[in-house]
Write an enzyme that holds these catalytic residues in place. Structure first.
Site, PDB file in Angstrom:
ATOM      1  N   ALA A 145      -5.560   0.708  -0.648  1.00 45.15           N
ATOM      2  CA  ALA A 145      -5.253   1.970   0.049  1.00 45.15           C
ATOM      3  C   ALA A 145      -3.962   1.870   0.853  1.00 45.15           C
ATOM      4  O   ALA A 145      -3.598   0.793   1.331  1.00 45.15           O
ATOM      5  CB  ALA A 145      -6.407   2.355   0.979  1.00 45.15           C
ATOM      6  N   GLY A 174      -3.380  -5.305   4.727  1.00 43.08           N
ATOM      7  CA  GLY A 174      -3.068  -6.102   3.543  1.00 43.08           C
ATOM      8  C   GLY A 174      -2.172  -5.372   2.564  1.00 43.08           C
ATOM      9  O   GLY A 174      -1.243  -5.956   1.986  1.00 43.08           O
ATOM     10  N   CYS A 175      -2.416  -4.091   2.376  1.00 41.39           N
ATOM     11  CA  CYS A 175      -1.632  -3.299   1.424  1.00 41.39           C
ATOM     12  C   CYS A 175      -0.217  -3.038   1.946  1.00 41.39           C
ATOM     13  O   CYS A 175       0.742  -2.993   1.166  1.00 41.39           O
ATOM     14  CB  CYS A 175      -2.343  -1.985   1.124  1.00 41.39           C
ATOM     15  SG  CYS A 175      -3.971  -2.231   0.378  1.00 41.39           S
ATOM     16  N   THR A 176      -0.102  -2.871   3.240  1.00 44.91           N
ATOM     17  CA  THR A 176       1.223  -2.689   3.845  1.00 44.91           C
ATOM     18  C   THR A 176       2.039  -3.972   3.701  1.00 44.91           C
ATOM     19  O   THR A 176       3.227  -3.947   3.360  1.00 44.91           O
ATOM     20  CB  THR A 176       1.091  -2.315   5.332  1.00 44.91           C
ATOM     21  OG1 THR A 176       0.370  -1.087   5.441  1.00 44.91           O
ATOM     22  CG2 THR A 176       2.452  -2.147   5.983  1.00 44.91           C
ATOM     23  N   ALA A 224       3.110  -4.239   0.035  1.00 46.27           N
ATOM     24  CA  ALA A 224       4.162  -3.274  -0.311  1.00 46.27           C
ATOM     25  C   ALA A 224       5.509  -3.698   0.283  1.00 46.27           C
ATOM     26  O   ALA A 224       6.550  -3.609  -0.382  1.00 46.27           O
ATOM     27  CB  ALA A 224       3.773  -1.887   0.180  1.00 46.27           C
TER      28      ALA A 224
END
Length: 215
Positions: free
Chosen positions: A104, A109-111, A114
């Site tokens: 998401a 973690g996703c930030t 990215a």
């Protein structure tokens, strides 16, 4: 001298009997508190008072049960990008593609993942590769996410997780957390790498760059 006559039963039988008390059974510890929220890479997970465990054993760590396998050519698809435009996988044919599924937008973690792709983006360009991120967020969420962190690559909106399911991206934590899995396709659209690592999002960048140097 008077004699004391005793009943026929033995003296021992007249003594009170004490049967050992059975210790109370230990209380069953609940697997989770009645209401708890934990954060796993930024995703809030709600736990029910009596969680149900899967009847069969979960797959061993690191094992991947994917419908899209190494050496296969994934079917084409079209999804909306952060600008609301339809983008098909076939658009990138003729160059390597790094396609990464993540849980998401805006989660830690996703930030981190990215931004790691962003910081190495010139290396991907030098290798002639396109970077494409996919999650279940809508295009407006992707647009805000890309703008906030200055992401120079495409983010696709897989609302309903249709493509994620078709590709067989495995979920984590008994299916409660969308998986983090990266695919590297060569110029012909053939999958050359499938890399799954929920806990170390930045390692996806290292592994994909390592492979791109050899294809």
């Amino acid at each position: 001298m008077a004699s004391l006559s005793l009943p026929k039963q033995s003296i021992a039988s007249l003594l009170p009997t004490h049967s050992p008390k059975t210790p109370p059974s230990s209380p069953i510890l609940s697997l989770l508190p009645k209401s708890s929220h934990s954060q796993f890479h930024g995703l809030k997970l709600s736990h029910s008072p009596s969680p149900s465990l899967p009847s069969s054993a979960s797959p061993a760590k690191g094992s991947i049960f994917a419908k899209v396998n190494k050496g296969s050519v994934p079917p084409d698809f079209a999804l909306k990008d952060q600008d609301g435009k339809n983008v098909s996988l076939s658009k990138f044919k003729g160059k390597p593609v790094v396609l990464y599924f993540y849980p998401a937008d805006e989660t830690p973690g996703c930030t981190k993942q990215a931004c790691a792709f962003r910081d190495s983006y010139e290396k991907f360009k030098k290798a002639g590769a396109e970077v494409v991120g996919i999650s279940g967020d809508d295009p407006s969420s992707h647009k805000a996410f890309a703008k906030k962190y200055r992401l120079p690559f495409t983010l696709l909106s897989d609302e309903g997780n249709k493509i994620r399911k078709e590709w067989g991206v495995p979920a984590d934590l008994f299916g409660t957390l969308p998986g983090r899995q990266t695919y590297v396709l060569d110029k012909k659209g053939v999958v050359q790498l499938i890399y799954n690592n929920q806990f170390q999002p930045e390692k996806h960048i290292d592994e994909t760059l390592k492979l791109l140097q050899n294809i």
